[in-house]
Design a protein around this motif. Sequence first.
Motif, mmCIF file in Angstrom:
data_model
loop_
_atom_site.group_PDB
_atom_site.id
_atom_site.type_symbol
_atom_site.label_atom_id
_atom_site.label_comp_id
_atom_site.label_asym_id
_atom_site.label_seq_id
_atom_site.Cartn_x
_atom_site.Cartn_y
_atom_site.Cartn_z
ATOM 1 N N VAL A 112 0.841 -1.194 0.000
ATOM 2 C CA VAL A 112 0.000 0.000 0.000
ATOM 3 C C VAL A 112 0.876 1.244 0.000
ATOM 4 O O VAL A 112 1.808 1.349 0.807
ATOM 5 N N LEU A 113 0.585 2.166 -0.904
ATOM 6 C CA LEU A 113 1.216 3.482 -0.881
ATOM 7 C C LEU A 113 0.299 4.432 -0.125
ATOM 8 O O LEU A 113 -0.883 4.570 -0.467
ATOM 9 N N VAL A 114 0.858 5.088 0.886
ATOM 10 C CA VAL A 114 0.076 5.943 1.772
ATOM 11 C C VAL A 114 0.687 7.337 1.815
ATOM 12 O O VAL A 114 1.921 7.473 1.917
ATOM 13 N N ASP A 115 -0.143 8.350 1.727
ATOM 14 C CA ASP A 115 0.284 9.713 2.030
ATOM 15 C C ASP A 115 -0.017 9.947 3.499
ATOM 16 O O ASP A 115 -1.179 10.158 3.872
ATOM 17 N N PRO A 116 1.001 9.907 4.386
ATOM 18 C CA PRO A 116 0.727 9.978 5.823
ATOM 19 C C PRO A 116 0.281 11.355 6.281
ATOM 20 O O PRO A 116 -0.261 11.497 7.377
ATOM 21 N N GLU A 117 0.518 12.380 5.453
ATOM 22 C CA GLU A 117 0.175 13.748 5.855
ATOM 23 C C GLU A 117 -1.130 14.240 5.253
ATOM 24 O O GLU A 117 -1.586 15.331 5.579
ATOM 25 N N ALA A 118 -1.719 13.468 4.366
ATOM 26 C CA ALA A 118 -2.957 13.915 3.714
ATOM 27 C C ALA A 118 -4.063 14.083 4.729
ATOM 28 O O ALA A 118 -4.275 13.241 5.603
ATOM 29 N N ARG A 119 -4.779 15.169 4.622
ATOM 30 C CA ARG A 119 -5.951 15.402 5.466
ATOM 31 C C ARG A 119 -7.182 15.415 4.567
ATOM 32 O O ARG A 119 -7.194 16.072 3.525
ATOM 33 N N TRP A 120 -8.194 14.685 4.963
ATOM 34 C CA TRP A 120 -9.379 14.561 4.126
ATOM 35 C C TRP A 120 -10.600 14.322 4.991
ATOM 36 O O TRP A 120 -10.503 13.924 6.149
ATOM 37 N N VAL A 121 -11.734 14.606 4.424
ATOM 38 C CA VAL A 121 -13.005 14.454 5.132
ATOM 39 C C VAL A 121 -13.741 13.245 4.560
ATOM 40 O O VAL A 121 -13.842 13.092 3.339
ATOM 41 N N LEU A 122 -14.239 12.391 5.458
ATOM 42 C CA LEU A 122 -15.008 11.225 5.029
ATOM 43 C C LEU A 122 -16.424 11.664 4.664
ATOM 44 O O LEU A 122 -17.153 12.188 5.503
ATOM 45 N N HIS A 123 -16.773 11.456 3.394
ATOM 46 C CA HIS A 123 -18.119 11.784 2.909
ATOM 47 C C HIS A 123 -18.866 10.490 2.592
ATOM 48 O O HIS A 123 -18.298 9.587 1.987
ATOM 49 N N ARG A 124 -20.123 10.452 2.956
ATOM 50 C CA ARG A 124 -20.917 9.247 2.692
ATOM 51 C C ARG A 124 -20.960 8.924 1.205
ATOM 52 O O ARG A 124 -20.831 7.754 0.823
ATOM 53 N N ASP A 125 -21.124 9.927 0.363
ATOM 54 C CA ASP A 125 -21.282 9.632 -1.062
ATOM 55 C C ASP A 125 -19.970 9.297 -1.753
ATOM 56 O O ASP A 125 -19.951 9.003 -2.943
ATOM 57 N N ARG A 126 -18.867 9.310 -0.990
ATOM 58 C CA ARG A 126 -17.577 8.912 -1.557
ATOM 59 C C ARG A 126 -17.065 7.601 -0.950
ATOM 60 O O ARG A 126 -15.956 7.180 -1.256
ATOM 61 N N MET A 127 -17.856 6.991 -0.095
ATOM 62 C CA MET A 127 -17.464 5.704 0.469
ATOM 63 C C MET A 127 -17.742 4.588 -0.539
ATOM 64 O O MET A 127 -18.733 4.643 -1.279
ATOM 65 N N TYR A 128 -16.882 3.604 -0.548
ATOM 66 C CA TYR A 128 -17.079 2.465 -1.435
ATOM 67 C C TYR A 128 -17.961 1.399 -0.796
ATOM 68 O O TYR A 128 -18.618 0.633 -1.496
ATOM 69 N N SER A 129 -17.961 1.318 0.527
ATOM 70 C CA SER A 129 -18.819 0.352 1.207
ATOM 71 C C SER A 129 -20.282 0.668 0.954
ATOM 72 O O SER A 129 -20.678 1.838 0.865
ATOM 73 N N ALA A 130 -21.093 -0.385 0.851
ATOM 74 C CA ALA A 130 -22.536 -0.186 0.696
ATOM 75 C C ALA A 130 -23.155 0.346 1.980
ATOM 76 O O ALA A 130 -24.271 0.874 1.960
ATOM 77 N N GLY A 131 -22.446 0.197 3.099
ATOM 78 C CA GLY A 131 -22.949 0.700 4.367
ATOM 79 C C GLY A 131 -22.416 2.095 4.626
ATOM 80 O O GLY A 131 -21.212 2.331 4.593
ATOM 81 N N GLY A 132 -23.311 3.034 4.914
ATOM 82 C CA GLY A 132 -22.879 4.398 5.230
ATOM 83 C C GLY A 132 -22.911 4.685 6.715
ATOM 84 O O GLY A 132 -22.896 5.836 7.130
ATOM 85 N N ASN A 133 -22.949 3.643 7.515
ATOM 86 C CA ASN A 133 -23.145 3.783 8.955
ATOM 87 C C ASN A 133 -21.814 3.996 9.678
ATOM 88 O O ASN A 133 -21.293 3.128 10.349
ATOM 89 N N SER A 134 -21.263 5.191 9.517
ATOM 90 C CA SER A 134 -20.017 5.532 10.194
ATOM 91 C C SER A 134 -20.178 6.831 10.981
ATOM 92 O O SER A 134 -20.618 7.845 10.430
#
Length: 449
Positions: free
Chosen positions: A400-422
């Motif tokens: 896995v290549l990871v950007d350890p400094e990236a900051r991002w917001v979790l959006h329901r419509d951008r999740m790949y899981s069928a479950g949006g329960n986060s």
Amino acid sequence: MSRVPKMKEWSAIAQRTAAASDGPVLIRNARVLDPASGFDAVVPVLLRDGRIAAIGEGAVADASTRAVDARGCWLIPGLVDLCARFREPGQTHKASFATETRAAQAGGIAHVVIPPDTQPVIDTPAMLIRLQRIAQQHGGVTVHGLAALTKDLKGEALAELSALKAAGAVGASNAYGPMPDSRIARRALEYAKGLNLTVHVFAQDMALAAGGCAHEGPVATRLGLAPIPVAAEVASLRFWISLVEDTGARVHFCRLSTARGAELIESARSRGLPVSADVAAHQLHLTDADVDGFDPLCHVIPPLRSTADRDALRAAVKSGVIDAICSDHQPHEADAKINPFPMTEPGISALETLLPLSLALVHEGWLTPLQALARLTSAPATIAGIDGGRIAVGQAADLVLVDPEARWVLHRDRMYSAGGNSPFIGRRLHGRVLRTFHAGREVFTASRG
């Protein structure tokens, strides 16, 4: 609405990814972190024929090699998740292997262990083989199944553990099923020990939990929610540890939630008992205060505990008393979370937040990068007996290549899981997966923006 591709789109995605990933790949300028060996250096890594062909000076490109400049990124082993439910077979109205495989890839997860409480239960070799075949149809993530410890998880008769191990089970568990007869529990450990099979135990005394839904404390009292006391976890742990003392069986305790529970694991290990433990990533961040307002997204089992419990769990992860961090991924459809709090279904959609929530502990100073990654890769691989979680020449190229400094917001419509329960939707997270390689094939590339 969830952004979930249709089946034809999944096929097209898979074909494009496969075409882009054929041939050798040279990853340059990444900080390579291998917690299994303690390796931490900026060196090139060459992937060829699905494996790691060279690290360092021997990693050179030829005309057929695709080069990836990973300057500023970490290259880490693919994550090993000890507990994730993909809801197939039996509950495809919640999720499926098609959606959850993609979510796992987006989360940098290479190996997933599926509990036995599918529908039907994984209590026969035929059911385990069926699960494996479903997983193979999608690929891109290696799926491992836990065998049911007892038939239909009822705690009344032992399942076919020998046949299930022969069919590929990496351990056995009764999941949330009852174990009312201590004789059956002891026989199960004796049977598992003879097979050299690890038993995964969710430690919660059902009588003490009594159908509760929140941590026993001021928040539950004020909200009028049925409590689950700390003693429910502690009593169960004491029971199973006493059986480990008698039988010598190897037991892994799943999803600890209390400070006292961590103390019991530390005591057992100090006496040389073959026990290990994990914790769900959300338990290292949320507390029972997050339940205030009856937030159904914070309804989980075991329940979110006190701040003191959370901090004790963090300390246990740091010290290694808790070996692994898992997602405890449980995707749900929207209707499962719209009833009054006690009537909602517990669980969080967590594959895509496992890595960033763990990296948050690095940024907060609780863990070093290698400590955090060990809890996500090499340690859970050892617990499950999986050949993974390492970066070494000849090893499968699950990276896995990871950007350890990236900051991002979790959006329901951008999740790949069928479950949006986060409960982390709308929160700013730290650290992001950019590319995921499975057996040398690039199966996920983050979109821009």
